[in-house]
Design a protein around this motif. Structure first.
Motif, PDB file in Angstrom:
ATOM      1  N   ASN A 117      40.616  33.385  31.476  1.00  0.00           N
ATOM      2  CA  ASN A 117      39.456  33.442  32.359  1.00  0.00           C
ATOM      3  C   ASN A 117      39.578  32.568  33.611  1.00  0.00           C
ATOM      4  O   ASN A 117      38.859  31.599  33.787  1.00  0.00           O
ATOM      5  CB  ASN A 117      38.170  33.092  31.603  1.00  0.00           C
ATOM      6  CG  ASN A 117      36.951  33.651  32.303  1.00  0.00           C
ATOM      7  OD1 ASN A 117      37.060  34.596  33.067  1.00  0.00           O
ATOM      8  ND2 ASN A 117      35.798  33.057  32.067  1.00  0.00           N
ATOM      9  N   GLN A 118      40.550  32.937  34.466  1.00  0.00           N
ATOM     10  CA  GLN A 118      40.677  32.298  35.770  1.00  0.00           C
ATOM     11  C   GLN A 118      40.939  33.385  36.791  1.00  0.00           C
ATOM     12  O   GLN A 118      41.529  34.419  36.461  1.00  0.00           O
ATOM     13  CB  GLN A 118      41.891  31.353  35.792  1.00  0.00           C
ATOM     14  CG  GLN A 118      41.626  29.978  35.239  1.00  0.00           C
ATOM     15  CD  GLN A 118      42.851  29.101  35.374  1.00  0.00           C
ATOM     16  OE1 GLN A 118      43.912  29.442  34.902  1.00  0.00           O
ATOM     17  NE2 GLN A 118      42.694  27.981  36.029  1.00  0.00           N
ATOM     18  N   SER A 119      40.535  33.148  38.019  1.00  0.00           N
ATOM     19  CA  SER A 119      40.841  34.127  39.051  1.00  0.00           C
ATOM     20  C   SER A 119      42.252  33.867  39.564  1.00  0.00           C
ATOM     21  O   SER A 119      42.831  32.801  39.316  1.00  0.00           O
ATOM     22  CB  SER A 119      39.843  34.015  40.202  1.00  0.00           C
ATOM     23  OG  SER A 119      40.054  32.804  40.880  1.00  0.00           O
ATOM     24  N   ILE A 120      42.816  34.812  40.301  1.00  0.00           N
ATOM     25  CA  ILE A 120      44.165  34.604  40.825  1.00  0.00           C
ATOM     26  C   ILE A 120      44.159  33.504  41.887  1.00  0.00           C
ATOM     27  O   ILE A 120      45.202  32.945  42.210  1.00  0.00           O
ATOM     28  CB  ILE A 120      44.785  35.904  41.403  1.00  0.00           C
ATOM     29  CG1 ILE A 120      43.898  36.505  42.489  1.00  0.00           C
ATOM     30  CG2 ILE A 120      45.054  36.884  40.294  1.00  0.00           C
ATOM     31  CD1 ILE A 120      44.535  37.692  43.176  1.00  0.00           C
ATOM     32  N   ALA A 121      42.981  33.200  42.430  1.00  0.00           N
ATOM     33  CA  ALA A 121      42.891  32.099  43.382  1.00  0.00           C
ATOM     34  C   ALA A 121      43.134  30.768  42.694  1.00  0.00           C
ATOM     35  O   ALA A 121      43.709  29.852  43.268  1.00  0.00           O
ATOM     36  CB  ALA A 121      41.514  32.097  44.046  1.00  0.00           C
ATOM     37  N   GLU A 122      42.673  30.647  41.474  1.00  0.00           N
ATOM     38  CA  GLU A 122      42.749  29.370  40.771  1.00  0.00           C
ATOM     39  C   GLU A 122      44.008  29.231  39.943  1.00  0.00           C
ATOM     40  O   GLU A 122      44.432  28.134  39.640  1.00  0.00           O
ATOM     41  CB  GLU A 122      41.553  29.227  39.814  1.00  0.00           C
ATOM     42  CG  GLU A 122      40.233  29.138  40.513  1.00  0.00           C
ATOM     43  CD  GLU A 122      39.118  29.772  39.699  1.00  0.00           C
ATOM     44  OE1 GLU A 122      38.036  29.940  40.272  1.00  0.00           O
ATOM     45  OE2 GLU A 122      39.331  30.093  38.513  1.00  0.00           O
ATOM     46  N   SER A 123      44.604  30.337  39.536  1.00  0.00           N
ATOM     47  CA  SER A 123      45.687  30.265  38.567  1.00  0.00           C
ATOM     48  C   SER A 123      46.993  29.823  39.207  1.00  0.00           C
ATOM     49  O   SER A 123      47.372  30.300  40.265  1.00  0.00           O
ATOM     50  CB  SER A 123      45.882  31.637  37.924  1.00  0.00           C
ATOM     51  OG  SER A 123      47.095  31.656  37.234  1.00  0.00           O
ATOM     52  N   PRO A 124      47.721  28.904  38.568  1.00  0.00           N
ATOM     53  CA  PRO A 124      48.985  28.432  39.122  1.00  0.00           C
ATOM     54  C   PRO A 124      50.182  29.289  38.707  1.00  0.00           C
ATOM     55  O   PRO A 124      51.298  29.027  39.123  1.00  0.00           O
ATOM     56  CB  PRO A 124      49.111  27.029  38.524  1.00  0.00           C
ATOM     57  CG  PRO A 124      48.392  27.108  37.228  1.00  0.00           C
ATOM     58  CD  PRO A 124      47.307  28.132  37.374  1.00  0.00           C
ATOM     59  N   ILE A 125      49.968  30.319  37.859  1.00  0.00           N
ATOM     60  CA  ILE A 125      51.151  30.997  37.322  1.00  0.00           C
ATOM     61  C   ILE A 125      51.720  32.017  38.305  1.00  0.00           C
ATOM     62  O   ILE A 125      51.069  32.499  39.210  1.00  0.00           O
ATOM     63  CB  ILE A 125      50.865  31.674  35.972  1.00  0.00           C
ATOM     64  CG1 ILE A 125      49.921  32.865  36.132  1.00  0.00           C
ATOM     65  CG2 ILE A 125      50.296  30.674  34.985  1.00  0.00           C
ATOM     66  CD1 ILE A 125      49.790  33.641  34.842  1.00  0.00           C
ATOM     67  N   ARG A 182      48.446  37.992  44.333  1.00  0.00           N
ATOM     68  CA  ARG A 182      47.930  37.496  45.616  1.00  0.00           C
ATOM     69  C   ARG A 182      48.743  38.081  46.762  1.00  0.00           C
ATOM     70  O   ARG A 182      48.212  38.502  47.785  1.00  0.00           O
ATOM     71  CB  ARG A 182      47.965  35.971  45.675  1.00  0.00           C
ATOM     72  CG  ARG A 182      46.909  35.293  44.808  1.00  0.00           C
ATOM     73  CD  ARG A 182      46.701  33.844  45.226  1.00  0.00           C
ATOM     74  NE  ARG A 182      47.876  33.017  45.118  1.00  0.00           N
ATOM     75  CZ  ARG A 182      48.215  32.312  44.046  1.00  0.00           C
ATOM     76  NH1 ARG A 182      47.462  32.361  42.967  1.00  0.00           N
ATOM     77  NH2 ARG A 182      49.300  31.565  44.054  1.00  0.00           N
ATOM     78  N   ARG A 183      50.059  38.105  46.562  1.00  0.00           N
ATOM     79  CA  ARG A 183      50.924  38.657  47.610  1.00  0.00           C
ATOM     80  C   ARG A 183      50.599  40.127  47.821  1.00  0.00           C
ATOM     81  O   ARG A 183      50.507  40.620  48.942  1.00  0.00           O
ATOM     82  CB  ARG A 183      52.392  38.460  47.215  1.00  0.00           C
ATOM     83  CG  ARG A 183      53.362  38.886  48.289  1.00  0.00           C
ATOM     84  CD  ARG A 183      54.798  38.582  47.900  1.00  0.00           C
ATOM     85  NE  ARG A 183      55.116  38.983  46.545  1.00  0.00           N
ATOM     86  CZ  ARG A 183      55.417  40.214  46.151  1.00  0.00           C
ATOM     87  NH1 ARG A 183      55.435  41.189  47.031  1.00  0.00           N
ATOM     88  NH2 ARG A 183      55.696  40.482  44.903  1.00  0.00           N
ATOM     89  N   LEU A 184      50.387  40.834  46.700  1.00  0.00           N
ATOM     90  CA  LEU A 184      50.041  42.247  46.801  1.00  0.00           C
ATOM     91  C   LEU A 184      48.748  42.437  47.591  1.00  0.00           C
ATOM     92  O   LEU A 184      48.634  43.319  48.441  1.00  0.00           O
ATOM     93  CB  LEU A 184      49.883  42.839  45.390  1.00  0.00           C
ATOM     94  CG  LEU A 184      49.401  44.287  45.326  1.00  0.00           C
ATOM     95  CD1 LEU A 184      50.431  45.219  45.927  1.00  0.00           C
ATOM     96  CD2 LEU A 184      49.101  44.689  43.895  1.00  0.00           C
TER      97      LEU A 184
END
Lengths: 175, 657, 150
Positions: free
Chosen positions: C61-69, C76-78
């Motif tokens: 339950n994290q957004s791609i903004a917050e996730s470090p993986i 995000r790049r997409l």
């Protein structure tokens, strides 16, 4: 007067949903690609850099597309099963995802190569088209390139027999 | 040997809890005084043994006893002592023991205060609390025993989750649990009233301070969690609508509604069955929260390890306790219907609207949180419901509430001339709108519709809360405010400040991600940040890369910021520790990203205007609550008063209820 | 599918650009490059809002903004590529949902199985208004208390 009974009824309905929810897996996401045509791709061949591997090669029979990488720990767990599956005649195509060519080749040499061929998806764009987010993932693709099933996580005999094998048999029966 | 003593203590506590439940309730039902009197001693005994069990578990942590499985999973010999003590609640089993401890504490307090209540009622209250205690202790003993041994023991433990190794994170669960568990007290009072068949204004007077007390801790606990997420998680966010966050917010909303409903019941003797229902609902939501966190039904960053078996037990507990009380409610609530008129413009009317809007808000959050479950259970697949839904939907009841709040504070009981009400406050409303239009343009150079709406609401509530205290202070002849009134105005002031902070920070936050090399300076929101250097530091159980940044504005030095990227030795996940220069007017927030090679790092820098108003507002709310709860009228002995005394006017036409 | 090939070509182009940017970083860092974002403030603001609404599939339950993986960075790049290609927010969400399912969007879709969800505010508010009116009507017909003490 009966309105005082509404809260209990609501609670019981909620309870029923919760009970059902205990035995569902909230992390299980059904792939939206099932039943749809497999996204076309043509990528470099892992073993033969000049050549290509793509959906054209997969078409024509039931085949698996297995997403794997050397950095993926769980891929190792399913590797032996994939080898035995390949030996029994099931064509398996690999999608080497965001990996390094040398490491991938070494892995296959050391552990065995269950793949008819492996496509190199260095950047990961084909994987995105397939909705891949965590290796290993395996797709069952039909002769007409329809995606019949997807499994996230290491493949095993149990999963194969429960989900993938029945689909092949039932489709064989269809005209 | 000692951990086994802890387990034994738990068993004794459970037995005593069962006594505390069975005897007083049976005694109240049959009129046996000797049984009813047992309640207090059983409660005391239960408390003693829960404390012993808790102390034993703490002792196991402090002495690095890795033969206890729970200790081995959540501690390490290098863990600083403070965190070893906090690690007791760092996992499912231990946090359940904390739950029991808090409940035992509340029970003891209720037992002590219950001397002034009729015996039958007081023993029923303790009896209901005993049922809850027994349920939780049984759950602990049967499915989640913290004293299970790990044989052979490991040499060293798995360390506490690095996310929890932080002062705010240490304080957050205990404070939150005091609040969560505290909602059992008004619940017990409500069920006792249903059992007794009697609910009068005295009941409301007894119940209200306990409710406010639990509410205060919930407020502070939630605010602390939000504050921690902001500075620890490194992304500058302060609320994520995560299912577990929602699980703590819903009892808070119900608790707020309950406090206001109690105000009406205390004053007019009406809304009784509604108040009882709210009390049951608030605690049900607490139990529901416990269920959601520990059953694996929903995905959350906060989830403890999930297990359907445990989930089933909690679900049964929930259905038994809440379901049982709601069945009782279905049969008995009609006894509480009472007469009491009020007009459209009156405090009762505003409080009714307040309650309805809070319940709507709570219902929307519950619905949104559970919708993925409904959707999946109906076979429609998995779904995500997150910020985009909640942020929009939450405002639907909350904006009207904010506007009504400003008016309702000044409404008179029973009826009031609307012109009088609006006359006083009209100028405040206009002032609020002016500020909302002008301030963003001047301070931040831009504006927007939602920004203006939000700031208007916040300033409106703030001014409306201040006008009464300020005008009485200026007028030396005015009647002094009671402590409870002070409490109300201050608590609402806190709400106003919160709304201002949330609106401004949502609208004007600036986030940047830059690639920076040592020696370079870049600009964010008018501030200059210079990357001065990077070094390695060592902590007690981690190593870190620490960056040094100098924050300047217009050439003037403001602060040195040292964000870290830590790697804990045992659990090797990297953890970002952001560095923040914080003022009430703004935070500047710097966090290390990834090394990009060749001496460059990606650095996340954020400008967060007025974000501290959010937590400051919460603290002020809690302060207001504290004042309200300690008003003299709650500390005086209660005199029994006749219920239906001076009802004058035409005899009511008894038709419907 | 021409759209896919076109986007893939763009993606490859963008990655080449990214590679070039990284190389450029290595060579000579002039201005502080934006690591992940856009120069145009309006576009950047839109990007930041959008990535907060997309779920990291592998996270708790994290957004791609917050996730470090890594996987989050890929998505995000997409998103950036799709934004450059001119897709609207709704189209980007649809693109992702086509591949990953509705689960990937924190904003639930508007379709028959979610009508109830999205109409809940209106329904509940209407219900609340109804309750308010009923209670008020009832209470307005009842007498006031003449003498009321604290």
């Amino acid at each position: 007067m009966w309105r005082y009974a509404i809260p209990v009824v609501l609670l019981l309905v909620l309870g029923a949903f919760f009970y059902r929810g205990l035995y569902l897996n909230p992390t299980f996401v059904e792939s939206p690609l099932i039943g749809k045509p497999a996204p076309e791709f043509t990528l470099p061949d892992l073993e033969n850099p000049e050549g290509t591997v793509g959906t054209e090669d997969i078409a024509g029979r039931y085949a698996l597309l297995n997403v794997w990488a050397t950095w993926c720990v769980e891929c190792r767990h399913e590797h032996d099963f994939l080898l035995s599956l390949a030996e029994s005649g099931m064509p398996i195509y690999g999608l080497n995802w965001k990996d390094e060519r040398d490491k991938a080749l070494e892995w296959l040499e050391v552990l065995g190569d269950p793949y008819v061929a492996s496509a190199v998806d260095e950047i990961g764009d084909v994987a995105i088209d397939y909705g891949v987010y965590g290796a290993p993932e395996t797709f069952l693709i039909g002769p007409d390139l329809t995606i019949l099933a997807k499994h996230i996580g290491p493949l095993s005999t149990a999963i194969w027999e429960a989900r993938f094998a029945p689909l092949i048999e039932s489709h064989h029966g269809a005209p | 040997m000692i951990p086994e003593l802890g387990q034994f203590a738990l068993i004794l506590a459970c037995c005593l809890a069962i006594c505390q439940a069975a005897l007083p309730l049976a005694g109240a039902q049959t009129g046996r005084r000797d049984w009813m009197v047992m309640a207090r001693s059983a409660a005391t005994g239960q408390f003693v043994f829960v404390v012993i069990a808790y102390a034993v578990l703490t002792h196991a942590f402090v002495t690095d006893d890795f033969s206890v499985r729970f200790v081995a999973l959540h501690s390490n010999s290098d863990l600083p002592l403070g965190y070893k003590i906090a690690a007791v609640w760092g996992g499912h089993e231990g946090s359940l023991l904390l739950w029991s401890l808090m409940l035992a504490l509340w029970t003891l307090a209720v037992a002590a205060a219950g001397r002034s209540q009729p015996l039958e009622f007081a023993s029923r209250v303790l009896g209901v609390l005993g049922i809850v205690s027994a349920g939780v202790l049984l759950f602990t003993l049967l499915t989640s025993n913290p004293f299970d041994r790990l044989l052979p023991p490991v040499i060293d433990g798995n360390d506490l989750n690095p996310l929890l190794q932080d002062p705010a994170m240490v304080a957050h669960p205990p404070l939150l649990y005091v609040g969560y568990v505290g909602m059992a007290v008004p619940f017990a009072f409500a069920v006792a009233a249903l059992l007794t068949g009697k609910l009068d204004r005295n009941w409301a007077r007894w119940t209200r301070p306990w409710t406010v007390g639990a509410w205060i801790f919930l407020t502070v606990g939630i605010a602390l969690g939000s504050w921690w997420a902001y500075y620890e998680l490194g992304w500058g966010g302060w609320w994520f609508w995560d299912p577990v966050e929602n699980a703590s917010f819903m009892p808070w909303l119900m608790g707020t509604a309950l406090i206001h409903s109690l105000a009406v019941t205390e004053r007019r003797g009406i809304f009784k069955s509604w108040t009882v229902l709210l009390a049951i609902a608030a605690f049900t939501l607490s139990l529901l929260g416990t269920f959601l966190v520990r059953s694996g039904v929903l995905i959350s960053v906060h989830s403890f390890a999930s297990d359907p078996e445990r989930g089933l037990f909690i679900l049964l507990l929930l259905l038994l306790i809440s379901g049982g009380s709601l069945v009782l409610y279905a049969f008995r609530a009609h006894n509480f219907e009472a007469e009491g008129g009020f007009r459209l413009v009156s405090r009762e009317s505003f409080l009714l609207a307040n309650n309805i809007l809070l319940v709507v808000a709570c219902g929307l959050i519950l619905f949104g949180t559970l919708y993925p479950l409904f959707h999946d259970a109906m076979g429609a697949g998995n779904l995500s419901v997150g910020e985009p839904f909640f942020n929009v939907v939450f405002l639907v009841p909350m904006l009207p509430l904010a506007f009504l709040l400003g008016l309702g504070m000044h409404a008179a009981w029973q009826k009031m001339n609307p012109k009088t009400l609006i006359g006083r406050l009209r100028w405040l409303g206009i002032a609020a709108l002016l500020v909302a239009v002008v301030f963003p343009l001047i301070a931040y150079g831009s504006t927007g519709v939602m920004t203006i709406v939000g700031i208007t609401a916040g300033v409106w509530v703030t001014l409306s809360s201040l006008i009464e205290p300020v005008s009485r202070w200026l007028d030396s002849r005015a009647v002094r405010l009671t402590r409870a009134q002070w409490g109300m105005f201050i608590a609402h002031l806190g709400v106003g400040l919160f709304i201002i902070g949330a609106s401004v920070t949502s609208a004007f936050t600036i986030e940047t991600d830059r690639a920076v090399r040592i020696g370079e300076t870049w600009e964010v929101a008018g501030f200059d940040i210079e990357f001065r250097g990077l070094r390695q530091v060592e902590g007690p159980n981690f190593v870190a890369d620490e960056g040094e940044f100098e924050l300047r504005r217009d050439g003037e030095f403001i602060a040195t910021l040292r964000p870290q990227k830590r790697i804990y030795r045992v659990r090797t996940e990297p953890m970002t520790e952001a560095a923040i220069d914080g003022r009430m007017a703004r935070d500047v927030f710097v966090a290390l990203g990834e090394p990009l090679g060749d001496g460059a790092w990606s650095i996340r820098a954020q400008y967060k205007p007025m974000i501290r108003f959010i937590w400051f507002g919460c603290v002020i709310m809690a302060l207001g609550g504290l004042l309200a709860a300690t008003d003299r009228r709650y500390r005086e002995p209660v005199r029994e008063r006749a219920e239906a005394k001076s009802r004058v006017g035409k005899p009511a036409e008894q038709g419907g209820h | 599918m021409p759209a896919l090939t076109r986007l893939r070509a763009l993606a490859r182009g963008a990655s080449t650009l990214a590679m070039a940017a990284l190389l450029a970083l290595g060579a000579a860092l002039h201005a502080q490059e934006i690591v992940e974002g856009f120069e145009d403030p309006a576009l950047d603001a839109r990007y930041r809002d959008l990535i907060h609404e997309i779920r990291c599939m592998k996270c708790q339950n994290q957004s791609i903004a917050e996730s470090p993986i890594d996987q989050a960075a890929d998505i995000r790049r997409l998103v950036r590529v799709l934004m450059v290609d001119g897709l609207s927010d709704a189209e980007i969400r649809a693109y992702l949902a086509e591949r990953y399912g509705d689960f990937i969007n924190y904003r639930p879709p508007f379709k028959p199985s979610t009508w109830l969800l999205w109409s809940a505010p209106v329904i509940l508010l209407a219900g609340g208004a109804f309750v308010f009116a009923r209670v008020l009507r009832e209470r307005m017909g009842q007498p006031l208390d003449e003498d009321i003490d604290r």
